[in-house]
Design a protein around this motif. Structure first.
Motif, PDB file in Angstrom:
ATOM      1  N   LYS A   1       0.843  -1.200   0.000  1.00 18.42           N
ATOM      2  CA  LYS A   1       0.000   0.000   0.000  1.00 18.42           C
ATOM      3  C   LYS A   1       0.875   1.246   0.000  1.00 18.42           C
ATOM      4  O   LYS A   1       1.904   1.289   0.680  1.00 18.42           O
ATOM      5  N   PRO A   2       0.465   2.261  -0.744  1.00 19.23           N
ATOM      6  CA  PRO A   2       1.169   3.548  -0.620  1.00 19.23           C
ATOM      7  C   PRO A   2       1.117   4.019   0.824  1.00 19.23           C
ATOM      8  O   PRO A   2       0.163   3.747   1.562  1.00 19.23           O
ATOM      9  N   ALA A   3       2.145   4.722   1.244  1.00 26.30           N
ATOM     10  CA  ALA A   3       2.271   5.128   2.649  1.00 26.30           C
ATOM     11  C   ALA A   3       1.069   5.920   3.137  1.00 26.30           C
ATOM     12  O   ALA A   3       0.661   5.805   4.301  1.00 26.30           O
ATOM     13  N   ASP A   4       0.478   6.717   2.273  1.00 25.35           N
ATOM     14  CA  ASP A   4      -0.634   7.574   2.687  1.00 25.35           C
ATOM     15  C   ASP A   4      -1.995   7.009   2.285  1.00 25.35           C
ATOM     16  O   ASP A   4      -3.000   7.721   2.331  1.00 25.35           O
ATOM     17  N   TRP A   5      -2.030   5.709   1.899  1.00 22.38           N
ATOM     18  CA  TRP A   5      -3.279   5.156   1.382  1.00 22.38           C
ATOM     19  C   TRP A   5      -4.268   4.845   2.500  1.00 22.38           C
ATOM     20  O   TRP A   5      -3.903   4.349   3.571  1.00 22.38           O
ATOM     21  N   SER A   6      -5.522   5.152   2.238  1.00 24.08           N
ATOM     22  CA  SER A   6      -6.629   4.721   3.090  1.00 24.08           C
ATOM     23  C   SER A   6      -7.808   4.442   2.178  1.00 24.08           C
ATOM     24  O   SER A   6      -7.888   4.987   1.066  1.00 24.08           O
TER      25      SER A   6
END
Length: 440
Positions: free
Chosen positions: A397-402
């Motif tokens: 997952k990208p670090a800032d993914w939600s």
């Protein structure tokens, strides 16, 4: 509040069809559109009130294929064209010629023509972010099948990215691989197999590899000894198979990632004097015409019956519906469908419906539309919401993914379960049954 005309009066309908730009909307569809809440908006447009039109000015959709040279893409185009014709829309297939930049340029040009929309089998999923920007700026709908930018969703693309959909590929390819491995066990007692993969790193390849590995874990008497990319293409797969046969002796099975690759593998075996289905067993995927015929002829053990024609019809119908006022719920913007595993035991029915069907279309395309059939629409396949965590398994997952807010809310408030149950309830024309258009 203005008073709307009496749409039960045939003369009223005809008058508004004449005044509006309604290419693709027949009189018999007008009341169906009204039931979806669009006819009133059309009347408002004709009278000068602010509203949306019934149909886009061009009434055209496009399939943007990464390569028109593969049978899979040709059949997707066939399904999209047939569905568009049934819905009264124009259609074109755009050949990306294995060039993601070309595909992006094609969509940009499509957007400038004010087409209703298009859908991609895109070579490089990262291009979908730019496609989304173009779509929103030009108000052109689009959808995507197969590869995408990991963790990028229609919600990230705003309102005009209407659908991302695929067969649930790890499940489908696990079934195909198990069929081949069981046949290898039955015929040879086990042995060495090789594999042709797709385009390294793409979602479809990753999911199909996972399904293959899950199948191999059930057969300790069979070992995967080597693999090379076939890149979804017949010629690439022919050369890759020749290399695999040179590098590895006593091979008894080849697991490929699509039927074009399987055709290349079969040709390579023939070139070195081996018989597919006898000396070496082969499996494919996608349920193309040549793949299904190879299964019936015994040259191929199995394929996944995705029905490429269904792919084209699904996306064409979705673009028609959203262009005519239907708004998908969050759980409907990312979908899976369940493929069948086609083997010698069920291939005759598959061929009868999807291959040697003559002028008998395999689907009732109009009944796929929720606009034209608001009460008795039928997906004609087992469609269900896509789980993002499962779909992107194996991709960091990208670090800032939600999770997108609308997606998370749909999971939390029960919308996913409701949509799954609703689609199952409307699923009457079975994917693995006879064509709804075949006369008794």
């Amino acid at each position: 509040m203005p008073k709307f005309p009496d749409f039960a009066d045939k003369r009223v309908i005809d008058r508004h069809l004449d005044r509006l730009d309604t290419r693709g909307v027949a009189r018999r569809d007008f009341l169906a559109l009204a039931s979806a809440g669009v006819a009133a908006s059309a009347a408002a447009t004709a009278m000068g009130w602010p509203a949306v039109a019934v149909a886009d000015p061009s009434g055209k959709i496009a399939y943007l294929a990464w390569s028109a040279s593969t049978e899979y893409n040709q059949l997707v185009g066939k399904g999209a064209g047939a569905a568009a014709a049934a819905l009264g829309m124009g259609y074109t297939l755009l050949d990306g010629q294995i060039d993601a930049g070309r595909q992006l340029n094609q969509f940009e040009e499509l957007a400038t023509t004010q087409a209703t929309g298009g859908f991609f089998n895109i070579l490089d999923g990262s291009a979908l972010r730019r496609v989304s920007q173009l779509a929103d700026a030009s108000k052109v709908y689009f959808g995507a099948v197969w590869d995408s930018l990991p963790w990028f969703t229609p919600f990230d693309g705003a309102g005009y990215y209407t659908l991302y959909a695929n067969p649930e590929e790890d499940v489908a390819h696990r079934g195909v691989s198990e069929a081949l491995l069981q046949a290898v066990s039955d015929k040879f007692g086990g042995g060495k197999v090789v594999a042709l993969t797709g385009s390294p790193g793409g979602w479809c390849e990753t999911a199909r590899n996972r399904g293959r590995e899950e199948a191999l874990a059930k057969f300790p008497n069979i070992k995967l000894v080597d693999q090379l990319p076939g890149k979804w293409l017949r010629e690439e797969s022919l050369r890759a198979t020749e290399d695999l046969l040179t590098r590895n002796k006593d091979i008894v099975g080849i697991i490929t990632q699509n039927d074009d690759e399987a055709q290349g593998a079969i040709a390579a075996l023939r070139n070195v004097g081996l018989k597919a289905g006898e000396d070496v067993l082969v499996a494919g995927a996608d349920g193309t015409s040549l793949g299904a015929k190879a299964v019936r002829a015994g040259r191929q053990i199995a394929t996944s019956g995705n029905s490429p024609v269904f792919t084209g019809a699904l996306f064409a119908t979705r673009i028609f519906d959203v262009a005519h006022g239907w708004v998908p719920r969050a759980a409907e913007r990312q979908l899976y469908w369940r493929a069948t595993v086609v083997t010698k035991d069920n291939v005759d029915g598959y061929i009868d419906r999807y291959v040697d069907n003559g002028d008998t279309e395999p689907f009732d395309y109009r009944r796929m539309s929720k606009v034209l059939h608001p009460d008795d629409w039928d997906p004609q396949a087992d469609l269900y919401p896509l789980d993002l965590e499962r779909h992107w398994l194996g991709y960091p997952k990208p670090a800032d993914w939600s999770p997108p807010k609308a997606y998370a809310e749909a999971r939390a408030n029960g919308e996913f379960e409701k949509v799954k149950a609703e689609y199952a309830d409307h699923y009457k024309i079975k994917f693995d049954g006879p064509s709804p258009n075949r006369k008794a």
